[in-house]
Design an enzyme around this catalytic site. Structure first.
Site, PDB file in Angstrom:
ATOM      1  N   LYS A 125       1.241  -3.098   0.817  1.00  9.18           N
ATOM      2  CA  LYS A 125       1.079  -2.769  -0.599  1.00  9.18           C
ATOM      3  C   LYS A 125      -0.164  -3.503  -1.100  1.00  9.18           C
ATOM      4  O   LYS A 125      -0.519  -4.557  -0.556  1.00  9.18           O
ATOM      5  CB  LYS A 125       2.313  -3.236  -1.396  1.00  9.18           C
ATOM      6  N   ASP A 165      -0.001   4.325  -6.681  1.00 12.22           N
ATOM      7  CA  ASP A 165       1.231   3.773  -7.258  1.00 12.22           C
ATOM      8  C   ASP A 165       0.949   3.729  -8.765  1.00 12.22           C
ATOM      9  O   ASP A 165       0.092   4.481  -9.260  1.00 12.22           O
ATOM     10  CB  ASP A 165       1.540   2.384  -6.665  1.00 12.22           C
TER      11      ASP A 165
END
Ligand code: NDP
Length: 443
Positions: A125, A165
Protein backbone atom coordinates in the site's frame (compact mmCIF):
# COMPACT_ATOMS: atom_id res chain seq x y z
CA UNK A 1 2.89 -16.23 27.98
CA UNK A 2 3.97 -18.41 25.01
CA UNK A 3 7.06 -17.59 22.91
CA UNK A 4 4.78 -16.46 20.13
CA UNK A 5 2.72 -14.15 22.38
CA UNK A 6 5.94 -12.73 23.77
CA UNK A 7 7.28 -12.05 20.27
CA UNK A 8 4.01 -10.31 19.33
CA UNK A 9 4.29 -8.05 22.39
CA UNK A 10 7.83 -7.08 21.37
CA UNK A 11 6.72 -6.27 17.82
CA UNK A 12 3.89 -4.12 19.22
CA UNK A 13 6.28 -2.27 21.53
CA UNK A 14 8.61 -1.57 18.62
CA UNK A 15 5.69 -0.14 16.66
CA UNK A 16 4.14 1.78 19.56
CA UNK A 17 1.69 4.45 18.44
CA UNK A 18 0.69 2.60 15.26
CA UNK A 19 -2.83 2.09 16.57
CA UNK A 20 -4.58 1.31 13.30
CA UNK A 21 -1.90 -1.23 12.43
CA UNK A 22 -2.30 -2.85 15.86
CA UNK A 23 -6.09 -2.90 15.44
CA UNK A 24 -5.82 -4.81 12.15
CA UNK A 25 -3.18 -7.15 13.63
CA UNK A 26 -5.40 -7.91 16.66
CA UNK A 27 -8.32 -8.83 14.42
CA UNK A 28 -6.21 -11.27 12.40
CA UNK A 29 -4.51 -12.78 15.46
CA UNK A 30 -7.80 -13.38 17.29
CA UNK A 31 -8.41 -16.17 14.78
CA UNK A 32 -4.94 -17.08 13.62
CA UNK A 33 -3.42 -17.72 17.07
CA UNK A 34 -5.89 -20.50 18.03
CA UNK A 35 -5.52 -21.91 14.51
CA UNK A 36 -1.69 -22.19 14.60
CA UNK A 37 -1.32 -23.26 18.22
CA UNK A 38 -0.90 -26.98 17.37
CA UNK A 39 0.69 -26.49 13.94
CA UNK A 40 4.34 -26.97 14.70
CA UNK A 41 5.62 -26.20 11.19
CA UNK A 42 4.15 -22.66 11.30
CA UNK A 43 5.38 -22.16 14.86
CA UNK A 44 8.93 -23.41 14.19
CA UNK A 45 9.25 -21.22 11.11
CA UNK A 46 7.93 -18.19 13.07
CA UNK A 47 5.48 -17.46 10.27
CA UNK A 48 3.17 -15.30 12.40
CA UNK A 49 6.00 -13.13 13.71
CA UNK A 50 7.40 -12.69 10.19
CA UNK A 51 3.98 -11.73 8.82
CA UNK A 52 3.70 -8.83 11.25
CA UNK A 53 6.76 -7.02 9.90
CA UNK A 54 6.63 -5.50 6.40
CA UNK A 55 9.31 -6.56 3.93
CA UNK A 56 10.22 -2.87 3.66
CA UNK A 57 8.78 0.63 4.01
CA UNK A 58 9.93 3.41 1.73
CA UNK A 59 9.43 7.06 2.68
CA UNK A 60 10.21 9.99 0.43
CA UNK A 61 9.73 13.74 -0.03
CA UNK A 62 7.35 15.04 -2.68
CA UNK A 63 8.02 18.66 -3.70
CA UNK A 64 5.57 20.41 -6.01
CA UNK A 65 4.54 23.88 -7.09
CA UNK A 66 1.00 25.30 -6.91
CA UNK A 67 -0.60 27.52 -9.57
CA UNK A 68 0.71 30.66 -7.82
CA UNK A 69 4.28 29.38 -7.97
CA UNK A 70 4.49 28.54 -4.26
CA UNK A 71 6.48 25.41 -3.35
CA UNK A 72 4.87 22.69 -1.18
CA UNK A 73 6.39 19.63 0.46
CA UNK A 74 4.49 16.42 1.25
CA UNK A 75 5.48 12.98 2.50
CA UNK A 76 5.10 9.95 0.24
CA UNK A 77 5.32 6.27 1.20
CA UNK A 78 5.22 2.78 -0.25
CA UNK A 79 4.84 -0.11 2.18
CA UNK A 80 5.88 -3.39 0.52
CA UNK A 81 4.33 -5.69 3.06
CA UNK A 82 4.62 -9.27 1.85
CA UNK A 83 5.35 -10.77 -1.57
CA UNK A 84 5.16 -14.47 -0.69
CA UNK A 85 2.53 -15.27 -3.28
CA UNK A 86 3.28 -12.65 -5.91
CA UNK A 87 4.40 -9.10 -6.69
CA UNK A 88 3.29 -6.45 -4.19
CA UNK A 89 -0.15 -5.16 -5.09
CA UNK A 90 -2.28 -2.49 -3.42
CA UNK A 91 -3.51 1.04 -3.93
CA UNK A 92 -2.17 4.55 -3.41
CA UNK A 93 -4.12 6.89 -1.12
CA UNK A 94 -3.86 10.70 -1.29
CA UNK A 95 -5.48 12.19 1.81
CA UNK A 96 -4.18 14.58 4.51
CA UNK A 97 -4.67 11.88 7.17
CA UNK A 98 -2.25 9.42 5.50
CA UNK A 99 0.72 8.34 7.60
CA UNK A 100 2.86 5.22 8.02
CA UNK A 101 0.41 3.72 10.55
CA UNK A 102 -2.51 3.92 8.10
CA UNK A 103 -0.45 2.48 5.27
CA UNK A 104 0.88 -0.39 7.39
CA UNK A 105 -2.65 -1.37 8.43
CA UNK A 106 -3.78 -1.20 4.81
CA UNK A 107 -0.75 -3.16 3.54
CA UNK A 108 -1.20 -5.85 6.20
CA UNK A 109 -4.91 -6.24 5.34
CA UNK A 110 -4.08 -6.27 1.65
CA UNK A 111 -1.76 -9.26 2.08
CA UNK A 112 -4.62 -11.49 3.29
CA UNK A 113 -7.18 -9.99 0.90
CA UNK A 114 -4.97 -10.63 -2.12
CA UNK A 115 -4.36 -14.19 -0.96
CA UNK A 116 -8.12 -14.78 -0.83
CA UNK A 117 -8.52 -13.84 -4.51
CA UNK A 118 -6.50 -16.91 -5.55
CA UNK A 119 -4.39 -14.71 -7.83
CA UNK A 120 -0.59 -14.47 -7.48
CA UNK A 121 -0.46 -11.11 -5.69
CA UNK A 122 1.37 -10.06 -2.53
CA UNK A 123 0.30 -7.12 -0.35
CA UNK A 124 1.42 -3.48 -0.43
CA UNK A 125 0.00 0.00 0.00
CA UNK A 126 1.23 3.54 -0.53
CA UNK A 127 0.24 7.16 -0.76
CA UNK A 128 0.86 10.66 0.46
CA UNK A 129 -0.46 13.14 3.03
CA UNK A 130 -1.50 15.36 0.11
CA UNK A 131 -5.03 16.80 0.02
CA UNK A 132 -6.40 16.75 -3.53
CA UNK A 133 -9.49 18.73 -2.43
CA UNK A 134 -9.62 22.23 -3.89
CA UNK A 135 -6.57 21.67 -6.15
CA UNK A 136 -6.65 22.48 -9.86
CA UNK A 137 -6.03 19.76 -12.47
CA UNK A 138 -2.61 21.29 -13.14
CA UNK A 139 -1.69 21.10 -9.44
CA UNK A 140 -2.83 17.47 -9.24
CA UNK A 141 -0.75 16.71 -12.34
CA UNK A 142 2.37 18.34 -10.90
CA UNK A 143 1.93 16.52 -7.61
CA UNK A 144 1.50 13.14 -9.35
CA UNK A 145 4.56 13.81 -11.53
CA UNK A 146 6.70 14.64 -8.53
CA UNK A 147 5.36 11.62 -6.58
CA UNK A 148 6.21 9.27 -9.46
CA UNK A 149 9.70 10.79 -9.93
CA UNK A 150 10.54 9.03 -6.68
CA UNK A 151 8.15 6.05 -6.66
CA UNK A 152 9.27 4.71 -10.06
CA UNK A 153 12.52 3.48 -8.50
CA UNK A 154 10.67 0.96 -6.35
CA UNK A 155 7.90 -0.41 -8.60
CA UNK A 156 7.70 -2.57 -11.74
CA UNK A 157 5.30 -4.98 -13.47
CA UNK A 158 6.89 -8.06 -11.86
CA UNK A 159 7.82 -6.42 -8.59
CA UNK A 160 5.23 -3.92 -7.27
CA UNK A 161 2.06 -2.82 -9.07
CA UNK A 162 0.12 0.02 -7.34
CA UNK A 163 -3.49 1.04 -8.10
CA UNK A 164 -5.89 3.74 -6.79
CA UNK A 165 -7.59 4.23 -3.42
CA UNK A 166 -9.09 7.26 -1.63
CA UNK A 167 -8.17 10.40 -3.60
CA UNK A 168 -6.56 8.44 -6.44
CA UNK A 169 -8.89 7.69 -9.35
CA UNK A 170 -8.53 7.40 -13.11
CA UNK A 171 -7.28 11.01 -13.49
CA UNK A 172 -4.43 10.53 -10.99
CA UNK A 173 -3.52 7.07 -12.36
CA UNK A 174 -3.28 8.70 -15.83
CA UNK A 175 -0.80 11.34 -14.60
CA UNK A 176 1.19 8.75 -12.62
CA UNK A 177 1.35 6.28 -15.52
CA UNK A 178 2.26 9.02 -18.01
CA UNK A 179 5.16 10.09 -15.79
CA UNK A 180 6.40 6.50 -15.31
CA UNK A 181 6.27 5.95 -19.06
CA UNK A 182 8.14 9.20 -19.70
CA UNK A 183 10.93 8.34 -17.23
CA UNK A 184 11.41 4.67 -18.13
CA UNK A 185 10.28 4.54 -21.76
CA UNK A 186 8.30 1.39 -20.88
CA UNK A 187 4.60 0.95 -21.56
CA UNK A 188 3.73 -2.04 -19.41
CA UNK A 189 1.44 -3.11 -16.55
CA UNK A 190 3.10 -1.18 -13.72
CA UNK A 191 -0.13 0.45 -12.48
CA UNK A 192 -3.72 -0.78 -12.58
CA UNK A 193 -6.91 1.26 -12.71
CA UNK A 194 -5.72 2.79 -16.00
CA UNK A 195 -8.14 4.16 -18.55
CA UNK A 196 -9.04 1.33 -21.00
CA UNK A 197 -7.71 3.54 -23.84
CA UNK A 198 -4.13 2.79 -22.71
CA UNK A 199 -4.22 -0.63 -21.06
CA UNK A 200 -6.91 -0.44 -18.37
CA UNK A 201 -9.33 -3.29 -17.84
CA UNK A 202 -13.02 -3.13 -18.50
CA UNK A 203 -14.94 -3.06 -15.16
CA UNK A 204 -11.86 -2.13 -13.05
CA UNK A 205 -13.43 1.06 -11.72
CA UNK A 206 -16.70 -0.74 -11.00
CA UNK A 207 -15.06 -3.89 -9.59
CA UNK A 208 -14.80 -3.14 -5.87
CA UNK A 209 -18.45 -2.09 -5.64
CA UNK A 210 -19.77 -4.84 -7.93
CA UNK A 211 -17.70 -7.43 -6.03
CA UNK A 212 -19.21 -6.31 -2.70
CA UNK A 213 -22.69 -6.89 -4.11
CA UNK A 214 -21.79 -10.32 -5.54
CA UNK A 215 -20.43 -11.28 -2.12
CA UNK A 216 -23.61 -9.99 -0.44
CA UNK A 217 -25.67 -12.12 -2.87
CA UNK A 218 -23.78 -15.24 -1.74
CA UNK A 219 -24.40 -14.37 1.94
CA UNK A 220 -28.11 -13.80 1.34
CA UNK A 221 -28.40 -17.03 -0.70
CA UNK A 222 -26.92 -18.87 2.28
CA UNK A 223 -29.86 -17.52 4.33
CA UNK A 224 -32.38 -18.45 1.60
CA UNK A 225 -32.80 -14.74 0.76
CA UNK A 226 -32.07 -12.36 -2.12
CA UNK A 227 -31.64 -8.66 -2.88
CA UNK A 228 -35.16 -7.89 -4.09
CA UNK A 229 -36.47 -4.76 -2.31
CA UNK A 230 -33.75 -4.97 0.36
CA UNK A 231 -33.20 -1.50 1.81
CA UNK A 232 -29.49 -0.65 1.86
CA UNK A 233 -27.79 2.27 3.63
CA UNK A 234 -24.41 3.23 2.14
CA UNK A 235 -21.84 5.65 3.54
CA UNK A 236 -19.39 7.47 1.26
CA UNK A 237 -20.09 8.83 -2.20
CA UNK A 238 -16.87 7.90 -3.97
CA UNK A 239 -15.87 5.13 -6.33
CA UNK A 240 -16.77 2.20 -4.10
CA UNK A 241 -20.03 3.64 -2.73
CA UNK A 242 -21.41 4.62 -6.14
CA UNK A 243 -20.60 1.37 -7.99
CA UNK A 244 -21.92 -0.70 -5.08
CA UNK A 245 -25.14 1.30 -5.41
CA UNK A 246 -25.26 0.90 -9.20
CA UNK A 247 -25.14 -2.89 -8.96
CA UNK A 248 -27.58 -3.03 -6.03
CA UNK A 249 -30.17 -1.01 -7.96
CA UNK A 250 -29.63 -3.15 -11.08
CA UNK A 251 -30.38 -6.24 -8.99
CA UNK A 252 -33.59 -4.90 -7.43
CA UNK A 253 -32.42 -3.52 -4.08
CA UNK A 254 -33.19 0.01 -2.79
CA UNK A 255 -30.26 2.28 -1.94
CA UNK A 256 -31.49 4.94 0.46
CA UNK A 257 -28.37 6.86 1.62
CA UNK A 258 -24.93 8.22 0.69
CA UNK A 259 -22.57 10.41 2.69
CA UNK A 260 -19.40 12.46 2.41
CA UNK A 261 -17.11 13.94 5.02
CA UNK A 262 -19.63 16.76 5.68
CA UNK A 263 -23.02 15.00 5.95
CA UNK A 264 -25.43 12.55 4.34
CA UNK A 265 -28.30 12.39 1.88
CA UNK A 266 -31.37 10.16 2.06
CA UNK A 267 -34.11 9.21 -0.39
CA UNK A 268 -36.63 7.04 1.37
CA UNK A 269 -37.94 5.18 -1.69
CA UNK A 270 -34.43 4.66 -3.05
CA UNK A 271 -32.15 6.43 -5.55
CA UNK A 272 -32.50 5.75 -9.29
CA UNK A 273 -29.63 5.09 -11.75
CA UNK A 274 -30.20 8.62 -13.20
CA UNK A 275 -29.79 10.13 -9.73
CA UNK A 276 -26.56 8.16 -9.27
CA UNK A 277 -25.21 9.81 -12.40
CA UNK A 278 -25.98 13.27 -10.92
CA UNK A 279 -24.16 12.32 -7.71
CA UNK A 280 -21.18 10.97 -9.70
CA UNK A 281 -20.93 14.16 -11.79
CA UNK A 282 -21.05 16.27 -8.61
CA UNK A 283 -18.48 14.22 -6.64
CA UNK A 284 -16.13 12.99 -9.40
CA UNK A 285 -16.20 15.71 -12.06
CA UNK A 286 -17.08 18.85 -10.10
CA UNK A 287 -15.46 17.59 -6.87
CA UNK A 288 -18.33 19.15 -4.94
CA UNK A 289 -20.18 18.44 -1.69
CA UNK A 290 -23.37 16.39 -1.27
CA UNK A 291 -24.88 19.51 0.33
CA UNK A 292 -24.83 21.09 -3.16
CA UNK A 293 -27.00 18.32 -4.66
CA UNK A 294 -30.37 19.51 -5.90
CA UNK A 295 -32.57 16.43 -6.44
CA UNK A 296 -36.31 16.11 -5.81
CA UNK A 297 -37.20 14.02 -2.76
CA UNK A 298 -33.60 13.97 -1.46
CA UNK A 299 -32.93 15.33 2.05
CA UNK A 300 -29.48 16.44 3.23
CA UNK A 301 -28.35 16.28 6.90
CA UNK A 302 -25.25 18.26 7.74
CA UNK A 303 -22.61 16.85 10.09
CA UNK A 304 -24.39 13.50 10.53
CA UNK A 305 -23.73 9.90 9.54
CA UNK A 306 -26.34 7.98 7.53
CA UNK A 307 -27.24 5.24 10.01
CA UNK A 308 -30.44 6.74 11.56
CA UNK A 309 -32.74 5.34 8.87
CA UNK A 310 -34.62 2.06 8.34
CA UNK A 311 -32.73 -0.60 6.33
CA UNK A 312 -31.66 -4.25 6.38
CA UNK A 313 -28.15 -3.96 4.88
CA UNK A 314 -25.49 -1.50 6.06
CA UNK A 315 -22.59 -0.82 3.69
CA UNK A 316 -19.86 1.48 5.03
CA UNK A 317 -17.86 2.59 1.96
CA UNK A 318 -15.99 5.70 3.15
CA UNK A 319 -13.01 5.14 5.44
CA UNK A 320 -11.50 3.27 8.43
CA UNK A 321 -13.14 3.38 11.86
CA UNK A 322 -16.11 5.38 10.54
CA UNK A 323 -18.52 3.18 12.58
CA UNK A 324 -18.04 3.51 16.32
CA UNK A 325 -19.94 1.65 19.02
CA UNK A 326 -22.73 4.26 19.19
CA UNK A 327 -23.22 3.95 15.44
CA UNK A 328 -23.30 0.15 15.81
CA UNK A 329 -26.12 0.47 18.36
CA UNK A 330 -28.01 2.73 15.94
CA UNK A 331 -27.41 0.24 13.11
CA UNK A 332 -28.72 -2.66 15.20
CA UNK A 333 -31.81 -0.60 16.13
CA UNK A 334 -32.38 0.19 12.43
CA UNK A 335 -33.11 -3.52 11.93
CA UNK A 336 -29.97 -4.46 10.03
CA UNK A 337 -29.20 -8.14 9.37
CA UNK A 338 -26.02 -7.89 7.28
CA UNK A 339 -23.09 -5.47 7.43
CA UNK A 340 -20.87 -5.42 4.32
CA UNK A 341 -17.50 -3.74 4.84
CA UNK A 342 -16.91 -2.05 1.49
CA UNK A 343 -14.32 0.33 3.04
CA UNK A 344 -11.20 -1.06 4.71
CA UNK A 345 -11.61 -1.64 8.47
CA UNK A 346 -14.67 0.66 8.70
CA UNK A 347 -15.65 -0.63 12.18
CA UNK A 348 -13.86 0.07 15.43
CA UNK A 349 -13.14 -2.97 17.53
CA UNK A 350 -15.98 -2.08 19.94
CA UNK A 351 -18.44 -1.74 17.07
CA UNK A 352 -17.46 -5.13 15.63
CA UNK A 353 -17.78 -6.82 19.02
CA UNK A 354 -21.20 -5.26 19.64
CA UNK A 355 -22.66 -6.30 16.28
CA UNK A 356 -21.22 -9.82 16.46
CA UNK A 357 -22.69 -10.18 19.91
CA UNK A 358 -26.10 -9.33 18.43
CA UNK A 359 -25.65 -12.05 15.74
CA UNK A 360 -25.45 -9.56 12.88
CA UNK A 361 -23.52 -11.03 9.96
CA UNK A 362 -20.38 -9.04 9.16
CA UNK A 363 -18.73 -9.47 5.78
CA UNK A 364 -15.16 -8.27 6.48
CA UNK A 365 -13.38 -5.98 4.05
CA UNK A 366 -10.66 -8.46 3.16
CA UNK A 367 -13.31 -10.68 1.63
CA UNK A 368 -16.10 -8.28 0.65
CA UNK A 369 -14.06 -5.60 -1.15
CA UNK A 370 -11.50 -7.96 -2.74
CA UNK A 371 -13.18 -7.60 -6.14
CA UNK A 372 -11.22 -4.40 -6.87
CA UNK A 373 -7.82 -5.96 -6.46
CA UNK A 374 -9.01 -9.13 -8.19
CA UNK A 375 -9.82 -7.16 -11.36
CA UNK A 376 -6.54 -5.27 -10.92
CA UNK A 377 -4.93 -8.74 -11.07
CA UNK A 378 -6.85 -9.39 -14.30
CA UNK A 379 -5.67 -6.03 -15.68
CA UNK A 380 -2.08 -7.15 -15.05
CA UNK A 381 -2.77 -10.42 -16.84
CA UNK A 382 -4.25 -8.59 -19.85
CA UNK A 383 -1.24 -6.21 -19.96
CA UNK A 384 1.17 -9.15 -19.84
CA UNK A 385 -0.77 -10.87 -22.65
CA UNK A 386 -0.94 -7.59 -24.68
CA UNK A 387 -4.68 -8.20 -24.89
CA UNK A 388 -7.95 -6.63 -23.71
CA UNK A 389 -10.68 -8.95 -22.51
CA UNK A 390 -14.31 -8.09 -23.16
CA UNK A 391 -16.42 -6.83 -20.26
CA UNK A 392 -18.45 -10.02 -20.03
CA UNK A 393 -15.33 -12.11 -19.46
CA UNK A 394 -14.00 -9.77 -16.76
CA UNK A 395 -17.38 -9.56 -15.01
CA UNK A 396 -17.94 -13.33 -15.04
CA UNK A 397 -14.40 -13.90 -13.67
CA UNK A 398 -15.13 -11.34 -10.93
CA UNK A 399 -18.38 -13.14 -10.02
CA UNK A 400 -16.57 -16.50 -9.84
CA UNK A 401 -13.80 -14.97 -7.69
CA UNK A 402 -16.31 -13.55 -5.19
CA UNK A 403 -18.09 -16.94 -5.03
CA UNK A 404 -14.75 -18.66 -4.41
CA UNK A 405 -13.92 -16.21 -1.60
CA UNK A 406 -17.33 -16.95 -0.07
CA UNK A 407 -16.52 -20.68 -0.21
CA UNK A 408 -13.15 -20.08 1.51
CA UNK A 409 -14.93 -18.12 4.26
CA UNK A 410 -17.35 -21.03 4.73
CA UNK A 411 -14.57 -23.61 4.74
CA UNK A 412 -12.55 -21.86 7.46
CA UNK A 413 -15.29 -19.92 9.24
CA UNK A 414 -17.47 -22.56 10.84
CA UNK A 415 -18.97 -21.36 14.11
CA UNK A 416 -21.36 -23.96 15.52
CA UNK A 417 -22.91 -24.57 12.12
CA UNK A 418 -23.07 -20.85 11.20
CA UNK A 419 -20.53 -19.01 9.03
CA UNK A 420 -18.31 -16.51 10.85
CA UNK A 421 -17.05 -14.57 7.82
CA UNK A 422 -14.41 -12.68 9.80
CA UNK A 423 -12.89 -15.92 11.04
CA UNK A 424 -13.09 -17.57 7.61
CA UNK A 425 -11.47 -14.67 5.76
CA UNK A 426 -8.64 -14.26 8.28
CA UNK A 427 -7.71 -17.93 8.45
CA UNK A 428 -8.24 -18.51 4.71
CA UNK A 429 -5.97 -15.58 3.78
CA UNK A 430 -3.40 -16.60 6.38
CA UNK A 431 -3.08 -20.23 5.24
CA UNK A 432 -2.35 -19.35 1.63
CA UNK A 433 0.31 -16.77 2.53
CA UNK A 434 1.84 -18.88 5.31
CA UNK A 435 2.17 -21.97 3.13
CA UNK A 436 4.06 -20.00 0.48
CA UNK A 437 6.39 -18.58 3.15
CA UNK A 438 7.05 -22.07 4.52
CA UNK A 439 8.00 -23.30 1.05
CA UNK A 440 10.71 -20.62 0.71
CA UNK A 441 12.58 -21.58 3.88
CA UNK A 442 14.05 -18.96 6.18
CA UNK A 443 14.03 -15.60 4.36
P1 NDP B 1 -13.00 7.84 -2.93
O1 NDP B 1 -11.92 8.82 -2.72
O2 NDP B 1 -13.52 7.63 -4.30
O3 NDP B 1 -14.27 8.17 -1.98
C1 NDP B 1 -14.14 8.22 -0.60
C2 NDP B 1 -15.47 8.63 -0.01
O4 NDP B 1 -15.40 8.52 1.40
C3 NDP B 1 -15.84 10.07 -0.30
O5 NDP B 1 -17.24 10.18 -0.38
C4 NDP B 1 -15.31 10.83 0.92
O6 NDP B 1 -15.99 12.05 1.21
C5 NDP B 1 -15.58 9.81 2.00
N1 NDP B 1 -14.60 9.95 3.09
C6 NDP B 1 -13.25 9.88 3.01
N2 NDP B 1 -12.69 10.10 4.20
C7 NDP B 1 -13.72 10.32 5.05
C8 NDP B 1 -13.80 10.61 6.43
N3 NDP B 1 -12.69 10.71 7.17
N4 NDP B 1 -15.04 10.76 6.99
C9 NDP B 1 -16.16 10.65 6.22
N5 NDP B 1 -16.14 10.39 4.90
C10 NDP B 1 -14.94 10.22 4.34
O7 NDP B 1 -12.44 6.47 -2.31
P2 NDP B 1 -12.87 4.98 -2.64
O8 NDP B 1 -14.33 4.90 -2.90
O9 NDP B 1 -11.92 4.45 -3.65
O10 NDP B 1 -12.51 4.24 -1.26
C11 NDP B 1 -13.46 4.12 -0.19
C12 NDP B 1 -13.03 2.98 0.73
O11 NDP B 1 -12.95 1.76 -0.02
C13 NDP B 1 -11.63 3.14 1.38
O12 NDP B 1 -11.64 2.54 2.65
C14 NDP B 1 -10.73 2.33 0.45
O13 NDP B 1 -9.54 1.90 1.09
C15 NDP B 1 -11.67 1.17 0.14
N6 NDP B 1 -11.31 0.41 -1.06
C16 NDP B 1 -11.21 1.03 -2.28
C17 NDP B 1 -10.92 0.28 -3.40
C18 NDP B 1 -10.91 0.87 -4.76
O14 NDP B 1 -10.84 0.09 -5.73
N7 NDP B 1 -11.03 2.17 -4.94
C19 NDP B 1 -10.59 -1.16 -3.29
C20 NDP B 1 -10.82 -1.73 -1.97
C21 NDP B 1 -11.12 -0.94 -0.91
P3 NDP B 1 -15.39 13.46 0.66
O15 NDP B 1 -15.73 13.49 -0.79
O16 NDP B 1 -16.07 14.50 1.48
O17 NDP B 1 -13.92 13.39 0.91
Amino acid sequence: MSNLENAIEIIKKKTAGQDQFHQSVDEVLEYVLPFVKDKQDYLDAKIVERLLVPDRTIEFRVTWQDDDGEIHINNGWRVQFNNAIGAYKGGLRFHPSVNLDTLKFLGFEQTFKNALTGLPMGGGKGGADFDPKGKSDAEIMRFCQSFMMELFKYIGPDHDVPAGDIGVGEREIGYLFGTYKQITGAHHGVLTGKNPAFGGSCIRKEATGYGCVYFLQSILAEQGENLQEKRCAISGAGNVALYTAEKLIQLGARVITFSDSQGYIVKDDGFSQEELISIRVLKEEKRGRLSELDLKGVEYYDGRKPWHEEYQVAIPAATQNEIEKDDAITIKDAGVCVMVEAANMPLTRDATDYLRDKDIIIAPAKAANAGGVAVSGLERTQNAQRLSWDCEKVDSTLKETMKDIHSICKAYGDNNGMVDYIKGANIGGFVRTADAMLAFGTL
